[in-house]
Design a protein around this motif. Structure first.
Motif, PDB file in Angstrom:
ATOM      1  N   ASN A 129       0.839  -1.206   0.000  1.00 56.23           N
ATOM      2  CA  ASN A 129       0.000   0.000   0.000  1.00 56.23           C
ATOM      3  C   ASN A 129       0.868   1.248   0.000  1.00 56.23           C
ATOM      4  OD1 ASN A 129       0.179  -1.386   2.823  1.00 56.23           O
ATOM      5  ND2 ASN A 129       0.195   0.829   3.224  1.00 56.23           N
ATOM      6  N   ASP A 130       0.242   2.354  -0.366  1.00 54.03           N
ATOM      7  CA  ASP A 130       0.885   3.670  -0.302  1.00 54.03           C
ATOM      8  C   ASP A 130       2.209   3.729  -1.064  1.00 54.03           C
ATOM      9  OD1 ASP A 130      -0.901   5.323   1.726  1.00 54.03           O
ATOM     10  OD2 ASP A 130      -0.743   3.282   2.511  1.00 54.03           O
ATOM     11  N   GLY A 131       2.212   3.146  -2.253  1.00 54.82           N
ATOM     12  CA  GLY A 131       3.404   3.209  -3.102  1.00 54.82           C
ATOM     13  C   GLY A 131       3.667   4.606  -3.628  1.00 54.82           C
ATOM     14  N   GLY A 157      -4.248   0.555  -1.905  1.00 49.66           N
ATOM     15  CA  GLY A 157      -4.546   1.982  -2.032  1.00 49.66           C
ATOM     16  C   GLY A 157      -3.358   2.908  -2.036  1.00 49.66           C
ATOM     17  N   ASP A 158      -3.562   4.060  -2.661  1.00 53.11           N
ATOM     18  CA  ASP A 158      -2.548   5.110  -2.803  1.00 53.11           C
ATOM     19  C   ASP A 158      -1.289   4.602  -3.510  1.00 53.11           C
ATOM     20  OD1 ASP A 158      -4.401   6.644  -1.520  1.00 53.11           O
ATOM     21  OD2 ASP A 158      -3.140   7.194   0.184  1.00 53.11           O
ATOM     22  N   MET A 159      -1.476   3.807  -4.515  1.00 52.83           N
ATOM     23  CA  MET A 159      -0.329   3.366  -5.312  1.00 52.83           C
ATOM     24  C   MET A 159       0.112   4.479  -6.260  1.00 52.83           C
ATOM     25  SD  MET A 159       0.321   0.574  -3.966  1.00 52.83           S
ATOM     26  CE  MET A 159       1.651   0.003  -5.039  1.00 52.83           C
ATOM     27  N   GLY A 192      -7.527   3.731  -2.951  1.00 54.85           N
ATOM     28  CA  GLY A 192      -7.214   4.615  -1.833  1.00 54.85           C
ATOM     29  C   GLY A 192      -7.729   6.004  -2.135  1.00 54.85           C
ATOM     30  N   ASN A 193      -7.556   6.917  -1.185  1.00 54.70           N
ATOM     31  CA  ASN A 193      -8.041   8.275  -1.438  1.00 54.70           C
ATOM     32  C   ASN A 193      -7.268   8.953  -2.561  1.00 54.70           C
ATOM     33  OD1 ASN A 193      -6.072   8.001   0.710  1.00 54.70           O
ATOM     34  ND2 ASN A 193      -6.185  10.211   0.994  1.00 54.70           N
ATOM     35  N   HIS A 194      -5.973   8.628  -2.695  1.00 58.90           N
ATOM     36  CA  HIS A 194      -5.190   9.317  -3.730  1.00 58.90           C
ATOM     37  C   HIS A 194      -5.554   8.897  -5.146  1.00 58.90           C
ATOM     38  CE1 HIS A 194      -2.301  11.913  -1.594  1.00 58.90           C
ATOM     39  NE2 HIS A 194      -2.573  11.097  -0.580  1.00 58.90           N
ATOM     40  N   GLU A 195      -6.040   7.676  -5.330  1.00 56.58           N
ATOM     41  CA  GLU A 195      -6.460   7.268  -6.679  1.00 56.58           C
ATOM     42  C   GLU A 195      -7.669   8.061  -7.156  1.00 56.58           C
ATOM     43  OE1 GLU A 195      -5.486   4.648  -4.594  1.00 56.58           O
ATOM     44  OE2 GLU A 195      -3.775   3.903  -5.746  1.00 56.58           O
ATOM     45  N   MET A 278      -9.194  -2.533   3.557  1.00 53.18           N
ATOM     46  CA  MET A 278      -9.728  -1.173   3.355  1.00 53.18           C
ATOM     47  C   MET A 278      -8.578  -0.189   3.530  1.00 53.18           C
ATOM     48  SD  MET A 278     -11.983  -1.234   6.887  1.00 53.18           S
ATOM     49  CE  MET A 278     -12.792   0.350   6.678  1.00 53.18           C
ATOM     50  N   HIS A 279      -8.464   0.755   2.622  1.00 50.50           N
ATOM     51  CA  HIS A 279      -7.289   1.638   2.645  1.00 50.50           C
ATOM     52  C   HIS A 279      -7.234   2.485   3.919  1.00 50.50           C
ATOM     53  CE1 HIS A 279      -4.113   4.292   1.430  1.00 50.50           C
ATOM     54  NE2 HIS A 279      -4.900   5.315   1.650  1.00 50.50           N
ATOM     55  N   ILE A 280      -8.262   3.258   4.161  1.00 48.90           N
ATOM     56  CA  ILE A 280      -8.291   4.075   5.385  1.00 48.90           C
ATOM     57  C   ILE A 280      -8.813   3.184   6.524  1.00 48.90           C
ATOM     58  CG2 ILE A 280      -9.284   6.122   6.518  1.00 48.90           C
ATOM     59  CD1 ILE A 280      -9.481   7.441   3.782  1.00 48.90           C
ATOM     60  N   GLY A 318      -4.002   0.719   5.306  1.00 49.32           N
ATOM     61  CA  GLY A 318      -2.764   1.477   5.069  1.00 49.32           C
ATOM     62  C   GLY A 318      -3.031   2.914   5.456  1.00 49.32           C
ATOM     63  N   HIS A 319      -2.634   3.856   4.601  1.00 49.74           N
ATOM     64  CA  HIS A 319      -3.014   5.264   4.664  1.00 49.74           C
ATOM     65  C   HIS A 319      -2.204   6.102   5.640  1.00 49.74           C
ATOM     66  CE1 HIS A 319      -5.571   8.764   4.149  1.00 49.74           C
ATOM     67  NE2 HIS A 319      -5.903   8.777   5.431  1.00 49.74           N
ATOM     68  N   THR A 320      -1.870   5.552   6.792  1.00 53.64           N
ATOM     69  CA  THR A 320      -1.228   6.374   7.831  1.00 53.64           C
ATOM     70  C   THR A 320       0.272   6.565   7.599  1.00 53.64           C
ATOM     71  OG1 THR A 320      -0.856   4.378   9.121  1.00 53.64           O
ATOM     72  CG2 THR A 320      -2.845   5.607   9.620  1.00 53.64           C
TER      73      THR A 320
HETATM   74 FE   LIG Z   1      -4.288   7.348   1.876  1.00 52.95          FE
END
Ligand SMILES: [Fe+2]
Length: 372
Positions: A129-131, A157-159, A192-195, A278-280, A318-320
């Protein structure tokens, strides 16, 4: 020299993929792109078939053509079998109302994949996650993982950081996946939120396969149910940075209603292991009253009671960008929650009713190893 460069730029080829999505016992979707507009299809071979079969995308009587991005569904497969496939494309040089002129034809090399067996009581996955666009990090982390024996890779998420150019998802994580595994085993992109961010964020679903066309769904691997949720953006929908065009509160409620129905189904109730990705996360230790804490609070209110009721065994998030382990009973949660940082890889394996989570950092050191 200019001519040579032109020849390279003009080369008709497969430029991204192939990569497998939505693999099940019955079918798989093969994603790829061509460098120029083409009529493309997939040939599939199996020992049990007398000859190769060709698959196309057909919509309303028309075979999909004159595009560059393909997602072709292969159907009629059987669980627990080996298949091989290759891509074929014919360039469409002209597409006039009463005349089509084809150019060169190209074919990829043959690739193999296996469909999952029914009734298995073991499965394993790699989770990253978070790449944030760093494909070299993805490569490094996959190198420390149990990729070779895993059934699938979950990108949690947030790749990517945002999408403002069409090649961002390819550069960020898809091309490296194709190179290392995705021609032969699938990945699942948990949004994720960034996608969701950037003026092309709304096209992300065109790059990845989604069950029932949604970013949320349940993947069954034998006796294990993997629930994927789309946690949306972190800040409230009304936050100025979103300009009034996000509706994630409603979307999270939609998923809670959906999950409430799913957990009553016979198949879900029979699953021996229930894992949520779940991402967040629905819980982050420590009070957070910043706008960014909005989604965590909303997810907590909607999903923690549902997960408790469903008998969820484990939640991964992930996310944090920081590792947290939230044991069951820390808040109202009857399930453990593992939050992975942005530079470690999770090997998740299930055997019978034992779930193991192993986390390896960027230097190859195991930093967490626990059974649930
Ligand atoms: Fe995130």
């Amino acid at each position: 020299m200019a001519n040579v460069l032109f020849a390279v730029a003009d080369d008709f080829r497969f430029d991204h993929g192939p990569y497998l999505q939505n693999l099940s016992g019955e079918g798989v979707t093969i994603y790829f792109t061509t460098s120029r507009r083409a009529f493309s299809w997939v040939e599939v071979k199996c020992d049990a078939w007398s000859e190769p079969r060709c698959f196309y995308t057909v919509r309303d009587g028309l075979v999909e053509a004159y595009g560059t991005r393909n997602a072709i569904r292969i159907t009629g497969l059987e669980a627990g079998r080996e298949y091989s496939y290759r891509l074929v494309a014919k360039e469409m040089k002209e597409f006039r109302p009463y005349k089509i002129v084809y150019g060169d034809s190209i074919a990829s090399q043959w690739e193999r994949f296996g469909t999952p067996s029914e009734g298995i009581d073991r499965c394993s996955f790699v989770v990253i996650n978070d790449g944030h666009d760093d494909a070299s990090k993805v490569r490094r982390l996959l190198g420390y993982s149990t990729l070779n024996s895993a059934d699938a890779v979950f990108y949690l998420g947030d790749m990517v950081s945002h999408i403002e150019a069409a090649d961002v998802p390819y550069k960020g994580f898809i091309d490296v996946s194709v190179e290392l595994f995705a021609r032969n085993k699938p990945f699942v992109a948990v949004r994720g939120n960034h996608e969701t961010r950037g003026n092309l964020g709304r096209t992300f679903g065109e790059y990845v396969g989604r069950p029932e066309g949604k970013f949320y769904g349940i993947y069954y691997y034998g006796s294990t149910a993997v629930i994927v949720l789309d946690t949306g953006e972190d800040k409230p929908d009304a936050h100025p940075v979103y300009g009034g065009i996000n509706r994630f509160d409603d979307y999270r409620r939609e998923q809670a209603r959906w999950l409430g129905e799913q957990i009553r189904s016979k198949r879900f109730r029979k699953a021996r292991n229930k894992i949520v990705l779940m991402h967040i996360p629905p819980i982050i230790p420590g009070e957070d009253n910043s706008p960014e804490g909005h989604a965590v609070k909303h997810l907590n209110a909607l999903f923690v009671p549902l997960f408790n009721k469903a008998g969820v065994d484990l939640v991964l998030s992930g996310h944090t960008h920081r590792h947290f382990f939230v044991d069951k009973g820390t808040a109202e949660n009857k399930f453990p929650l593992v939050i992975n940082d942005h530079k470690s890889v999770i090997d998740l394996s299930v055997e019978g009713e034992k779930i193991n989570v192993k986390i390896t950092d960027e230097k190859g050191q195991i930093t967490f190893d626990q059974n649930f």
